[in-house]
Design an enzyme around this catalytic site. Sequence first.
Site, mmCIF file in Angstrom:
data_model
loop_
_atom_site.group_PDB
_atom_site.id
_atom_site.type_symbol
_atom_site.label_atom_id
_atom_site.label_comp_id
_atom_site.label_asym_id
_atom_site.label_seq_id
_atom_site.Cartn_x
_atom_site.Cartn_y
_atom_site.Cartn_z
ATOM 1 N N ASP A 179 37.436 11.519 17.964
ATOM 2 C CA ASP A 179 37.040 12.868 17.580
ATOM 3 C C ASP A 179 38.329 13.569 17.160
ATOM 4 O O ASP A 179 39.438 13.121 17.475
ATOM 5 C CB ASP A 179 36.325 13.607 18.712
ATOM 6 C CG ASP A 179 35.527 14.800 18.177
ATOM 7 O OD1 ASP A 179 35.788 15.227 17.031
ATOM 8 O OD2 ASP A 179 34.649 15.310 18.888
HETATM 9 C C1 BGC Z 1 33.712 17.705 16.529
HETATM 10 C C2 BGC Z 1 33.137 16.535 15.749
HETATM 11 C C3 BGC Z 1 33.382 16.753 14.294
HETATM 12 C C4 BGC Z 1 34.881 16.878 14.058
HETATM 13 C C5 BGC Z 1 35.273 17.078 12.613
HETATM 14 C C6 BGC Z 1 35.163 17.939 16.180
HETATM 15 O O1 BGC Z 1 35.630 19.120 16.751
HETATM 16 O O2 BGC Z 1 33.584 17.473 17.908
HETATM 17 O O3 BGC Z 1 31.759 16.413 16.028
HETATM 18 O O4 BGC Z 1 32.836 15.695 13.554
HETATM 19 O O5 BGC Z 1 35.350 18.012 14.792
HETATM 20 O O6 BGC Z 1 34.921 18.343 12.173
#
Ligand code: BGC
Length: 844
Positions: A261
């Site tokens: 993530d």
């Molecule tokens: C989120 C993800 C997301 C990523 C990119 C993160 O903060 O938890 O679900 O895909 O950001 O935006």
Amino acid sequence: MVSYCGSFSNVLRLRLWSLLAAVLVSVVFQSSLAAQTYSGHELEEKVEGYLKQMTLREKLEYIGGYKDFYIRPVPRLGLPAVKMSDGPIGVRNYGMSTQYPACIMLAATWNAELANQYGTGIGRDCRGRGVHILLGPGVNIYRNPLCGRNFEYTGEDPVLASQIAVNVIEGIQSQGVLATVKHFIANNQDYRRFDSGSNIDERTLREIYMPAFKAAVQKASVGCVMCAYNLLNGDWCSANRWLNVDILKNEWGFDGILMSDWGAVHEIVGVANGGLDIEMPSGHFLNPDNLEIMVRSGKVTEATIDDKVRRLLRTVIRPGFLTQQQKLDYPMNDPKCAAIALDVAREGVVLLKNDSKTLPLDAADVKKIVVMGPFGGFVPEGGGSSRVEPFGEISTVDGIKDIIGSGTSLSYYPVLGRSVADGISKSSVYSHVAKDGTVKPGLLAEYYSNTRLEGDPVLVRSEDILNVASQRGLVDAVGLDQGVSVRWSGTITPDKTGEYTLALCSDDGMRVWLDGEVILDAWGDHAAQSDFIRSKLIAGKSYKLKVEYYQNGGDAVAQFGWGVQKSSLDDAVAAAADADAVIVCVGFGADSEGEGSDHSFGLPNGQDELIKAASAANKNTVVVVHSGGNVDMQEWISDVPAILQGWYPGQAGGQAIAEILFGKVNPSGKLPQTYEKSWEDNPTYNSYALKDGYSVDYTEGIFVGYRGFEKNKIKPQFAFGHGLSYTTFKYGKPNAIVAITDGKPHVMVTFSLKNTGKMAGSEVPQVYLSWKDASMAQPLKALKGFAKVNLKPGESRDVTVVLDSDALSSYDVNAGKWVIDGKKFEVLVGSASDDIRGKAGFKL
Ligand code: BGC
């Protein structure tokens, strides 16, 4: 007849349906997806060919993300940049796109075919924008109503979550786009999501939290998995070798990429050896400068790096990304995708309560209709990285307007804003001193292309109000939607002495000074967060105002306002008194439910008072709740005859809601989670707060959701699987026949289903398993299969749901394997988990 079983691996029927669905999809979406795809031996040879040509430094660079949302290109070898976009409820990153209903609403349809269409539509939107990898679906289990991202997920039950996930992924991937199942694993709260730990026993992990991920890998061949921010049993998910290598890759056979993530990596060696393949959004830890020395010293082997690079190469080569022209000439505002978004909304609305047949309203009888509440006039959505800006939307008021005739009066009273700040920001008045020394109306706004308000501003201008409601506002101003900061300054001069409200709402940080003193402080990375103070201001006195804001990823919201909070409640109540129907649209929305924090159980911002005032004025008050899950209804539930769960219904949500209000569509949504009367009733109530400030012990074990309510003998407000219809269904007595295939038992459950009412409609018969002589602790019942059946009035059909041996199995930790616990079982067939219409026993 459509029927599905719990783990559905051997169900010919389902496969036939998937095939048929695939054919239908390809008919509906005639597209040229021609690409040189690879598999098996040929794929591995091609991968090895590229790997051999890469230097160690190139390999180490390759395992760090590029430009925030890409796998980096290697031009020397002809490897293209692979473009990602946030999901899971539409394509977020590249301008406006179809805004689908939230995943929780998709789960509430209990319709696997529709889930496939949903994925297909998103895949098609990806192709229209040249996106190779969609960052969705999200399948974390709904543990309790507070989690800020419940709306992005698919409910509390692993069988339902798996069915939805598999179909969405198959749909996305049918379009030549890879899906990403996230967040692996146990990311079940957003409160302290960056550093909280989830402590879970193995059986619970395997039976409750893992099945949707496992199904994504084994049934849908998902291309990518995204790790979670949190720790699992003491190790960061990004570095948890047991989770990532032993289970995901070795046991389940996942051969795609495990990406982090965004910012979920905290170390070098542990992560490199812990199974992560690519650090996103960039190689902050996993980069040549950090890793070359580790490889040379043997702390990380080159074979470990090669495994990551092979997976990345497979990701690029297998689907044909080497040669495929990813951007197709599809309409950006695609009518085919819009139709899917509308269908999902129609099937996902759940009719929770309908006393005395309050609904459907008869368009011919209703002469005066009053809509109230912040969400009547626009379609709410959850906040954070899943937020999609649609090309247009149909609000509930718009939807009703389209249905009623010219003889019916319709009036709308928002009464409350999305947040206090939104409510007052648009009428706030400011002045500032311009560079030439003259006093001008509005605020002086200075925009910076970094998050720290450093250097020279890239844009300076005067702005009348302070209200950036989405990323579009920043893009329009500075051409950037991330890494931006803004300072607004000026003065406020009240014309009357009295109590004023000063309010902010921001995603990410905002802080406010009045006459040099900080009065509001929400400085930090978070999803939309609201705050306000009340302060006495003196007439004619000028107060110096300074507001600072930065945007650092995810969604962008910056709103500030000051003024005397006016309420139009009296006018609304007066209008409601003699209306034939009053529709009150309440809930959370992006300003109070979203990524980065959890939210209250109670409705925000004075909405309970609004419902109470409406229902006191008019007995025909219908409440529409927009949220990702349950909200506290106790203050008003017995005073309102009808309630709709409207979730976050996507761009055409208001049309679907209006069609259901007026009976043009018969509601068929069912709750994918249990609705408790009070938060204390939830089985996780005592295991939600972080015990030592960092970790949560999932002490309720497998007894999550209805499993826990039933064990604790607590009657919920609305049970898992509950959802009313305008027609009635009669269930025939079920039959359970055991057959052995390949030495494994299967149970074929059959029963008849008849529409005994006057309106066509769909029912979701649910098949639960109950253990009669178990030796392990088992729930009173567990969902194992379901179907969605559409019947005309008087029509009857036979339904078959097959439970395969996986559906009958439990995880025995001592034996370290899945076992069938006991010999005597019962299947319970019903319309909801608390509305069982028939039972049948069987022995193995
Ligand atoms: C989120 C993800 C997301 C990523 C990119 C993160 O903060 O938890 O679900 O895909 O950001 O935006």
